[in-house]
Design an enzyme around this catalytic site. Sequence first.
Site, PDB file in Angstrom:
ATOM      1  N   GLU A  88      -1.858   2.518 -68.276  1.00 40.48           N
ATOM      2  CA  GLU A  88      -2.565   3.785 -68.268  1.00 40.48           C
ATOM      3  C   GLU A  88      -3.794   3.651 -69.156  1.00 40.48           C
ATOM      4  O   GLU A  88      -3.710   3.115 -70.267  1.00 40.48           O
ATOM      5  CB  GLU A  88      -1.687   4.931 -68.780  1.00 40.48           C
TER       6      GLU A  88
ATOM      7  N   GLU B  63       8.697  13.164 -69.275  1.00 38.28           N
ATOM      8  CA  GLU B  63       7.843  12.004 -69.013  1.00 38.28           C
ATOM      9  C   GLU B  63       8.053  11.022 -70.157  1.00 38.28           C
ATOM     10  O   GLU B  63       7.962  11.412 -71.323  1.00 38.28           O
ATOM     11  CB  GLU B  63       6.383  12.436 -68.941  1.00 38.28           C
TER      12      GLU B  63
END
Length: 206
Positions: free
Chosen positions: A191, A100
Site C-alpha cells: 500500500e 481491517e
Amino acid sequence: MLLIALFALLSAQVTVTSNQQGTYNGVKYELWVSGGGSGCSCTIKGNGCAFSAQWNNCGDYLCRAGNGGSTLTYAYTKSGSGGGYSFIGVYGWTTSPLVEFYIVDDWFSGGGNSGGSQKGSFTVDGANYNIWQHTQNNQPSIQGTATFEQFFSIRSSQRTSGTISVSQHFDKWNSLGMKMGSIYEAKALVEAGGGNGSIDYSSCSI
C-alpha cells in the site's frame, strides 16, 4: 522451442490498471486506487501470490494477492517512494465485527506509521512487533462506507524477505482484547499513499 517456452512463461500473468478484483491461476487478487495519477498497475504473475506493482501519485494505492492462510513466505525488491504512508506485508478484513488488519514487515521512507493507540508488543519470527489500534470513521470498506477498527502489527526492523506467522498475530490481538470476526481475506500487500515507486515479488505464498 526455447523461445516458445519463454513466451508462454512471460504471458502467464495478468495486469490490471483500474479498481478490480478477480482470481488468476487459482490466486485471488485486487487492485484498489483512490486517485488518478498514472502508471497505476498490478501484475499477478500466476506463481503463488507473487505480483509486481507500480504507482505514480495514485492516491491511496493497494495491490494485494493470496488465498489466506496461517503463514506468508515472501521475497521481493522495491524502489522509489510510497508517499506519506506505506505498508508492505499481510493485509485483510474480518466481518462481524468489521476489522481491517495489517501485519507490516516493510515500508518506504516515512511509512510504517499507523497512528491510533499502542496496545502492546510481542516477539515473533525473530523480531519485535508493536501493536496498534486505530478507528476509521465513515471510510471506504468491503461493506461500503463504514466505521470500523484497524489492527496493526508493525515490525521494529524492516526486511524484504522472510516468513510471517499470521495466526500468531491473530492470537496476540485477541489476547489484548482486539477481537476479530470471521476472516474475509488475508493477502500479501503493498500500500502506498502517493509517491512514485514499484515492488516486484520473486516469490510469495500465503
